[in-house]
Design a protein around this motif. Structure first.
Motif: not given
Length: 137
Positions: A15-22, A50-61, A121-129
């Motif tokens: 994912l790309l963010y206007a404010d990646a630090k936030a 790179e951020l991890s959660y369990g054995n998964g990961m998301v990359m962003l910039g 904060a930038e409109g991405n939808v995260w589902s947790f289940g």
């Protein structure tokens, strides 16, 4: 093949963010991700994280840095990402305590999962289940 029989995830949302630090702050503090690495440019923008959660990961910039991916994503809408968690209600409580926008409270689904949805904060939808699809080798 990457992602099979190893600790490396085979699919990594990017994912790309206007404010990646936030975004990093919200994902770690509000949604329980762990910061693995953050690479910043000389101007302080996040070039890659790179951020991890369990054995998964998301990359962003950061948006607007140029390059092929930034160009390809220009004008793209928000993304949706599903993250498997063990305790949906506890995870939801943490998100609420951190002020994350909740789109759907924890809900039992017909297919046996318990899920909730949040928007960053930038409109991405995260589902947790609790639904964890199996991948056959």
């Amino acid at each position: 093949m990457a992602g099979t029989g190893s600790a490396r995830p085979g699919v990594v949302p990017t994912l790309l963010y206007a404010d990646a630090k936030a975004a990093i702050r919200q994902l770690t503090e509000g949604l329980g991700f762990t910061e693995v690495s953050v690479f910043e440019g000389e101007d302080g923008t996040v070039e890659h994280a790179e951020l991890s959660y369990g054995n998964g990961m998301v990359m962003l910039g950061s948006k607007g840095r140029g390059g092929a991916f930034d160009t390809a994503m220009k004008g793209a809408g928000p993304a949706g990402v599903y993250v498997v968690v063990d305790d949906v209600d506890a995870h939801h409580r943490r998100a609420v305590e951190q002020g994350v926008e909740i789109l759907m409270p924890p809900t039992d689904q017909d297919h046996g999962s318990r899920d909730y949805m949040a928007r960053d904060a930038e409109g991405n939808v995260w589902s947790f289940g609790t639904y964890a699809p199996e991948v056959s080798a």
